[in-house]
Design a protein around this motif. Structure first.
Motif, mmCIF file in Angstrom:
data_model
loop_
_atom_site.group_PDB
_atom_site.id
_atom_site.type_symbol
_atom_site.label_atom_id
_atom_site.label_comp_id
_atom_site.label_asym_id
_atom_site.label_seq_id
_atom_site.Cartn_x
_atom_site.Cartn_y
_atom_site.Cartn_z
ATOM 1 N N SER A 72 27.212 43.524 27.446
ATOM 2 C CA SER A 72 26.871 42.101 27.547
ATOM 3 C C SER A 72 26.484 41.698 28.969
ATOM 4 O O SER A 72 25.988 40.605 29.186
ATOM 5 C CB SER A 72 28.038 41.245 27.056
ATOM 6 N N ASN A 73 26.697 42.592 29.943
ATOM 7 C CA ASN A 73 26.327 42.330 31.342
ATOM 8 C C ASN A 73 25.126 43.142 31.813
ATOM 9 O O ASN A 73 24.801 43.131 32.993
ATOM 10 C CB ASN A 73 27.520 42.608 32.261
ATOM 11 N N SER A 74 24.491 43.865 30.913
ATOM 12 C CA SER A 74 23.354 44.712 31.271
ATOM 13 C C SER A 74 22.087 43.904 31.483
ATOM 14 O O SER A 74 21.967 42.766 31.014
ATOM 15 C CB SER A 74 23.077 45.727 30.147
ATOM 16 N N PHE A 75 21.146 44.535 32.169
ATOM 17 C CA PHE A 75 19.782 44.033 32.263
ATOM 18 C C PHE A 75 18.878 45.109 31.679
ATOM 19 O O PHE A 75 19.023 46.291 31.987
ATOM 20 C CB PHE A 75 19.380 43.732 33.710
ATOM 21 N N LEU A 76 17.954 44.689 30.837
ATOM 22 C CA LEU A 76 17.019 45.594 30.182
ATOM 23 C C LEU A 76 15.601 45.156 30.508
ATOM 24 O O LEU A 76 15.239 44.000 30.297
ATOM 25 C CB LEU A 76 17.229 45.558 28.659
ATOM 26 N N VAL A 77 14.802 46.091 31.033
ATOM 27 C CA VAL A 77 13.377 45.861 31.251
ATOM 28 C C VAL A 77 12.653 46.690 30.203
ATOM 29 O O VAL A 77 12.816 47.910 30.153
ATOM 30 C CB VAL A 77 12.941 46.275 32.674
ATOM 31 N N PHE A 78 11.884 46.018 29.362
ATOM 32 C CA PHE A 78 11.238 46.665 28.215
ATOM 33 C C PHE A 78 9.734 46.426 28.304
ATOM 34 O O PHE A 78 9.270 45.304 28.205
ATOM 35 C CB PHE A 78 11.788 46.050 26.926
ATOM 36 N N GLU A 79 8.985 47.514 28.512
ATOM 37 C CA GLU A 79 7.525 47.438 28.575
ATOM 38 C C GLU A 79 6.963 47.782 27.208
ATOM 39 O O GLU A 79 7.399 48.747 26.576
ATOM 40 C CB GLU A 79 7.010 48.431 29.616
ATOM 41 N N TYR A 80 5.981 46.988 26.755
ATOM 42 C CA TYR A 80 5.402 47.254 25.443
ATOM 43 C C TYR A 80 3.985 46.698 25.374
ATOM 44 O O TYR A 80 3.622 45.800 26.127
ATOM 45 C CB TYR A 80 6.275 46.655 24.336
ATOM 46 N N PRO A 81 3.164 47.229 24.452
ATOM 47 C CA PRO A 81 1.809 46.700 24.301
ATOM 48 C C PRO A 81 1.850 45.383 23.531
ATOM 49 O O PRO A 81 2.683 45.192 22.648
ATOM 50 C CB PRO A 81 1.090 47.786 23.497
ATOM 51 N N LYS A 82 0.944 44.481 23.855
ATOM 52 C CA LYS A 82 0.952 43.162 23.219
ATOM 53 C C LYS A 82 0.785 43.251 21.708
ATOM 54 O O LYS A 82 1.236 42.370 20.990
ATOM 55 C CB LYS A 82 -0.111 42.269 23.833
ATOM 56 N N GLU A 83 0.222 44.333 21.217
ATOM 57 C CA GLU A 83 0.004 44.484 19.776
ATOM 58 C C GLU A 83 1.295 44.573 18.973
ATOM 59 O O GLU A 83 1.287 44.368 17.763
ATOM 60 C CB GLU A 83 -0.845 45.742 19.480
ATOM 61 N N VAL A 84 2.404 44.881 19.614
ATOM 62 C CA VAL A 84 3.670 45.014 18.880
ATOM 63 C C VAL A 84 4.683 43.930 19.286
ATOM 64 O O VAL A 84 5.871 44.105 19.111
ATOM 65 C CB VAL A 84 4.295 46.421 19.055
#
Length: 117
Positions: A72-84
């Protein structure tokens, strides 16, 4: 990217406090499910930059949420294509989407603890 990350960690003097896993996210999540303590998790910071081709983003999101990699204290950076973009929700487990920005074909979403923005 791995070399830059290691240089940044070293320049911040955080060598002893950081663990970097640079591998296929599905392989890592499979290992993590039964070796979480040995792999050092859950993690404070997770960056996911999967290949865009042949990636099941719905499955990736589901497995991230179920894995225990995030707290609950994590940070997540998530890269993805705009199509999804429909694969990502406003929450990822107990984390809330703080930022969602488009850069050409790429979109970056950042998740973190509730109350930050």
């Amino acid at each position: 990217a791995k070399e830059v990350l290691h240089k940044n960690i070293e320049s911040l003097g955080l060598d002893e406090q950081c663990v970097v896993h640079n591998e296929n996210v599905f392989d890592f999540l499979s290992k993590f499910s039964f070796k979480s303590d040995a792999l050092g998790g859950p993690f404070d910071f997770v960056s996911v930059c999967p290949p865009y081709n042949d990636m099941d983003f719905d499955d990736l999101v589901r497995r991230l949420e179920e894995s225990g990699v995030l707290s609950s204290n994590s940070f997540l950076v998530f890269e993805y294509p705009k199509e999804v973009s429909g694969s990502l929700k406003k929450t990822m487990g107990s984390l809330h989407q703080l930022v969602n920005r488009k850069y050409g074909r790429t979109t970056v979403a950042i998740y973190g603890p509730e109350g930050l923005s």
